[in-house]
Motif scaffolding. Sequence first.
Motif, short mmCIF file in Angstrom:
data_model
loop_
_atom_site.label_atom_id
_atom_site.label_comp_id
_atom_site.label_asym_id
_atom_site.label_seq_id
_atom_site.Cartn_x
_atom_site.Cartn_y
_atom_site.Cartn_z
N LEU B 68 0.84 -1.21 0.00
CA LEU B 68 0.00 0.00 0.00
C LEU B 68 0.87 1.26 0.00
CD1 LEU B 68 -2.79 1.41 0.35
CD2 LEU B 68 -2.43 1.24 2.81
N VAL B 69 1.88 1.26 0.88
CA VAL B 69 2.73 2.45 0.99
C VAL B 69 3.59 2.63 -0.26
CG1 VAL B 69 4.61 3.51 2.29
CG2 VAL B 69 2.77 2.36 3.50
N LEU B 70 4.19 1.53 -0.73
CA LEU B 70 5.07 1.63 -1.90
C LEU B 70 4.28 1.95 -3.16
CD1 LEU B 70 7.63 -1.23 -1.19
CD2 LEU B 70 7.87 1.23 -0.83
N GLY B 72 2.12 3.98 -3.26
CA GLY B 72 1.81 5.41 -3.17
C GLY B 72 0.33 5.68 -3.14
#
Lengths: 134, 105
Positions: B68-70, B72
Amino acid sequence: MDVDSIREPVPPLLALVPRLRRLARALACDAGAADALVLKTLERALADEEKSWARLVRQLCDCWSAQPDRRRTPRTAVDAAMDALPAGQRGAVALVLVGGLRYAEAAERLGIDIAVLADRLARGRRALAERLAA
Amino acid sequence: VKTVGEQTLFAFADGELGPLRRDEVEQALAEDPELRARLERDRRLRAFLSAHYDAVADEPVPPRLEALVLGGGASRSGRRRRVLVQAAAGLAAAFVIAWIVAGAL
Protein backbone atom coordinates in the motif's frame (compact mmCIF):
# COMPACT_ATOMS: atom_id res chain seq x y z
CA MET A 1 3.26 12.29 -12.14
CA ASP A 2 1.58 14.51 -9.62
CA VAL A 3 3.10 16.96 -7.18
CA ASP A 4 2.79 14.56 -4.22
CA SER A 5 5.35 12.12 -5.56
CA ILE A 6 7.95 14.87 -6.08
CA ARG A 7 7.68 15.96 -2.45
CA GLU A 8 8.64 12.48 -1.18
CA PRO A 9 9.10 12.70 2.60
CA VAL A 10 12.34 11.94 4.42
CA PRO A 11 12.17 9.54 6.22
CA PRO A 12 9.68 7.87 3.91
CA LEU A 13 6.29 6.82 5.17
CA LEU A 14 7.35 3.17 5.15
CA ALA A 15 9.98 3.84 7.81
CA LEU A 16 7.23 5.05 10.15
CA VAL A 17 5.05 1.95 9.71
CA PRO A 18 6.69 -0.21 12.43
CA ARG A 19 6.19 2.59 14.95
CA LEU A 20 2.63 3.06 13.75
CA ARG A 21 1.91 -0.67 14.13
CA ARG A 22 3.35 -0.54 17.67
CA LEU A 23 0.98 2.22 18.73
CA ALA A 24 -1.99 0.75 16.84
CA ARG A 25 -1.47 -2.55 18.68
CA ALA A 26 -1.84 -0.77 22.02
CA LEU A 27 -5.10 0.80 20.88
CA ALA A 28 -6.54 -2.27 19.15
CA CYS A 29 -5.25 -5.08 21.47
CA ASP A 30 -5.07 -7.61 18.65
CA ALA A 31 -2.66 -8.09 15.74
CA GLY A 32 -5.32 -8.34 13.04
CA ALA A 33 -7.42 -5.46 14.32
CA ALA A 34 -4.29 -3.34 14.72
CA ASP A 35 -3.21 -3.89 11.13
CA ALA A 36 -6.72 -3.10 9.88
CA LEU A 37 -6.42 0.16 11.81
CA VAL A 38 -2.96 0.82 10.35
CA LEU A 39 -4.25 0.13 6.84
CA LYS A 40 -7.04 2.66 7.26
CA THR A 41 -4.61 5.19 8.71
CA LEU A 42 -2.13 4.74 5.87
CA GLU A 43 -4.85 5.15 3.26
CA ARG A 44 -5.65 8.50 4.82
CA ALA A 45 -1.99 9.44 5.15
CA LEU A 46 -1.30 8.68 1.49
CA ALA A 47 -4.10 10.99 0.43
CA ASP A 48 -2.64 13.70 2.66
CA GLU A 49 0.16 16.05 1.59
CA GLU A 50 1.85 16.13 5.01
CA LYS A 51 3.32 12.79 6.01
CA SER A 52 4.86 13.44 9.42
CA TRP A 53 4.79 11.22 12.50
CA ALA A 54 2.59 13.73 14.34
CA ARG A 55 0.12 13.71 11.45
CA LEU A 56 0.10 9.89 11.36
CA VAL A 57 -0.67 9.75 15.09
CA ARG A 58 -3.52 12.19 14.57
CA GLN A 59 -4.92 10.09 11.72
CA LEU A 60 -4.50 6.89 13.73
CA CYS A 61 -6.38 8.43 16.66
CA ASP A 62 -9.17 9.61 14.36
CA CYS A 63 -9.53 6.17 12.78
CA TRP A 64 -9.48 4.48 16.18
CA SER A 65 -11.89 6.94 17.83
CA ALA A 66 -14.41 6.33 15.07
CA GLN A 67 -14.51 2.65 16.06
CA PRO A 68 -12.67 2.12 19.37
CA ASP A 69 -14.22 -1.23 20.18
CA ARG A 70 -14.11 -3.16 16.93
CA ARG A 71 -14.09 -6.93 17.26
CA ARG A 72 -10.82 -8.35 18.52
CA THR A 73 -9.26 -11.40 20.12
CA PRO A 74 -6.37 -10.53 22.46
CA ARG A 75 -3.83 -13.36 22.62
CA THR A 76 -1.15 -12.11 25.01
CA ALA A 77 -1.32 -11.05 28.67
CA VAL A 78 -0.64 -7.41 27.82
CA ASP A 79 -3.17 -7.38 24.98
CA ALA A 80 -5.77 -8.93 27.30
CA ALA A 81 -5.04 -6.44 30.08
CA MET A 82 -5.34 -3.50 27.67
CA ASP A 83 -8.48 -5.03 26.17
CA ALA A 84 -10.08 -5.14 29.61
CA LEU A 85 -9.73 -1.36 30.00
CA PRO A 86 -12.57 0.97 28.99
CA ALA A 87 -11.70 2.60 25.63
CA GLY A 88 -11.06 5.99 27.23
CA GLN A 89 -8.45 4.62 29.64
CA ARG A 90 -6.90 2.49 26.91
CA GLY A 91 -6.50 5.51 24.64
CA ALA A 92 -4.80 7.49 27.40
CA VAL A 93 -2.44 4.63 28.33
CA ALA A 94 -1.62 3.87 24.69
CA LEU A 95 -0.80 7.44 23.71
CA VAL A 96 1.19 8.37 26.82
CA LEU A 97 2.87 5.14 27.95
CA VAL A 98 3.28 3.43 24.58
CA GLY A 99 3.34 6.37 22.17
CA GLY A 100 5.29 8.65 24.49
CA LEU A 101 3.06 11.66 23.83
CA ARG A 102 3.01 14.60 26.25
CA TYR A 103 -0.19 14.84 28.30
CA ALA A 104 -1.25 17.96 26.41
CA GLU A 105 -0.74 16.29 23.02
CA ALA A 106 -2.51 13.10 24.06
CA ALA A 107 -5.49 15.06 25.45
CA GLU A 108 -5.73 17.02 22.22
CA ARG A 109 -5.60 13.90 20.01
CA LEU A 110 -8.33 12.27 22.09
CA GLY A 111 -10.41 15.43 22.22
CA ILE A 112 -10.50 15.54 26.03
CA ASP A 113 -9.41 17.90 28.79
CA ILE A 114 -5.93 17.36 30.23
CA ALA A 115 -7.41 16.72 33.72
CA VAL A 116 -9.63 14.01 32.23
CA LEU A 117 -6.61 12.52 30.50
CA ALA A 118 -4.62 12.43 33.77
CA ASP A 119 -7.56 10.77 35.52
CA ARG A 120 -8.06 8.11 32.85
CA LEU A 121 -4.34 7.49 32.64
CA ALA A 122 -4.13 6.93 36.40
CA ARG A 123 -7.10 4.56 36.45
CA GLY A 124 -5.82 2.64 33.44
CA ARG A 125 -2.36 2.38 34.90
CA ARG A 126 -3.66 1.11 38.24
CA ALA A 127 -5.84 -1.49 36.53
CA LEU A 128 -2.96 -2.68 34.34
CA ALA A 129 -0.57 -2.91 37.28
CA GLU A 130 -3.10 -5.02 39.21
CA ARG A 131 -3.85 -7.25 36.26
CA LEU A 132 -0.26 -7.78 35.20
CA ALA A 133 0.97 -7.83 38.84
CA ALA A 134 3.85 -5.68 37.71
CA VAL B 1 6.42 16.83 53.45
CA LYS B 2 3.13 16.87 51.57
CA THR B 3 1.65 13.52 50.63
CA VAL B 4 2.10 12.68 46.97
CA GLY B 5 -1.10 11.57 45.25
CA GLU B 6 -1.30 8.89 42.61
CA GLN B 7 -1.74 11.29 39.68
CA THR B 8 1.14 13.44 40.88
CA LEU B 9 3.45 10.45 41.15
CA PHE B 10 2.51 9.32 37.64
CA ALA B 11 2.98 12.85 36.29
CA PHE B 12 6.41 12.84 37.95
CA ALA B 13 7.27 9.51 36.29
CA ASP B 14 6.08 10.88 32.94
CA GLY B 15 8.14 14.06 33.26
CA GLU B 16 5.02 16.21 33.32
CA LEU B 17 5.64 18.19 36.52
CA GLY B 18 7.06 21.70 36.69
CA PRO B 19 10.33 22.24 38.57
CA LEU B 20 8.70 23.18 41.90
CA ARG B 21 6.41 20.19 42.17
CA ARG B 22 9.15 17.94 40.85
CA ASP B 23 11.38 19.06 43.73
CA GLU B 24 8.57 18.34 46.19
CA VAL B 25 8.14 14.82 44.85
CA GLU B 26 11.88 14.19 44.87
CA GLN B 27 12.05 15.28 48.49
CA ALA B 28 9.10 13.07 49.39
CA LEU B 29 10.72 10.14 47.59
CA ALA B 30 13.94 10.62 49.54
CA GLU B 31 12.01 10.36 52.80
CA ASP B 32 9.37 7.77 52.01
CA PRO B 33 10.33 4.19 51.07
CA GLU B 34 6.68 3.31 50.40
CA LEU B 35 6.51 6.06 47.78
CA ARG B 36 9.74 4.81 46.24
CA ALA B 37 8.22 1.34 46.02
CA ARG B 38 5.14 2.74 44.24
CA LEU B 39 7.34 4.55 41.74
CA GLU B 40 9.36 1.40 41.18
CA ARG B 41 6.17 -0.62 40.54
CA ASP B 42 5.15 1.93 37.93
CA ARG B 43 8.60 1.83 36.33
CA ARG B 44 8.28 -1.96 36.04
CA LEU B 45 4.86 -1.62 34.43
CA ARG B 46 6.20 0.86 31.88
CA ALA B 47 9.17 -1.38 31.09
CA PHE B 48 6.86 -4.38 30.71
CA LEU B 49 4.58 -2.51 28.30
CA SER B 50 7.52 -1.16 26.31
CA ALA B 51 9.03 -4.61 25.88
CA HIS B 52 5.72 -6.04 24.64
CA TYR B 53 5.11 -3.27 22.11
CA ASP B 54 8.75 -3.01 21.01
CA ALA B 55 8.41 -6.61 19.85
CA VAL B 56 5.52 -5.49 17.59
CA ALA B 57 7.68 -2.73 16.09
CA ASP B 58 10.42 -5.31 15.40
CA GLU B 59 8.11 -7.50 13.32
CA PRO B 60 8.51 -7.22 9.55
CA VAL B 61 5.91 -4.93 7.98
CA PRO B 62 3.08 -7.12 6.58
CA PRO B 63 3.28 -7.25 2.74
CA ARG B 64 -0.22 -5.80 2.41
CA LEU B 65 0.81 -2.63 4.26
CA GLU B 66 4.16 -2.40 2.50
CA ALA B 67 2.48 -2.71 -0.92
CA LEU B 68 0.00 0.00 0.00
CA VAL B 69 2.73 2.45 0.99
CA LEU B 70 5.07 1.63 -1.90
CA GLY B 71 2.15 1.83 -4.33
CA GLY B 72 1.81 5.41 -3.17
CA GLY B 73 -1.88 4.98 -2.47
CA ALA B 74 -3.27 2.11 -4.48
CA SER B 75 -6.11 2.85 -2.13
CA ARG B 76 -9.74 3.18 -3.03
CA SER B 77 -9.51 6.91 -3.75
CA GLY B 78 -6.32 6.41 -5.77
CA ARG B 79 -7.94 3.74 -7.91
CA ARG B 80 -11.01 5.88 -8.42
CA ARG B 81 -8.84 8.78 -9.57
CA ARG B 82 -6.99 6.55 -12.01
CA VAL B 83 -10.25 5.19 -13.46
CA LEU B 84 -11.45 8.77 -14.01
CA VAL B 85 -8.21 9.77 -15.74
CA GLN B 86 -8.42 6.72 -18.00
CA ALA B 87 -12.04 7.48 -18.85
CA ALA B 88 -11.15 11.09 -19.69
CA ALA B 89 -8.24 9.93 -21.88
CA GLY B 90 -10.51 7.48 -23.70
CA LEU B 91 -13.08 10.17 -24.33
CA ALA B 92 -10.42 12.55 -25.67
CA ALA B 93 -9.08 9.86 -28.01
CA ALA B 94 -12.59 9.22 -29.33
CA PHE B 95 -12.99 12.94 -30.11
CA VAL B 96 -9.67 13.06 -31.97
CA ILE B 97 -10.60 10.03 -34.07
CA ALA B 98 -14.01 11.46 -34.79
CA TRP B 99 -12.39 14.76 -35.85
CA ILE B 100 -9.90 12.99 -38.18
CA VAL B 101 -12.64 10.86 -39.68
CA ALA B 102 -14.89 13.91 -40.14
CA GLY B 103 -11.96 15.76 -41.78
CA ALA B 104 -11.30 12.87 -44.15
CA LEU B 105 -14.90 12.78 -45.32
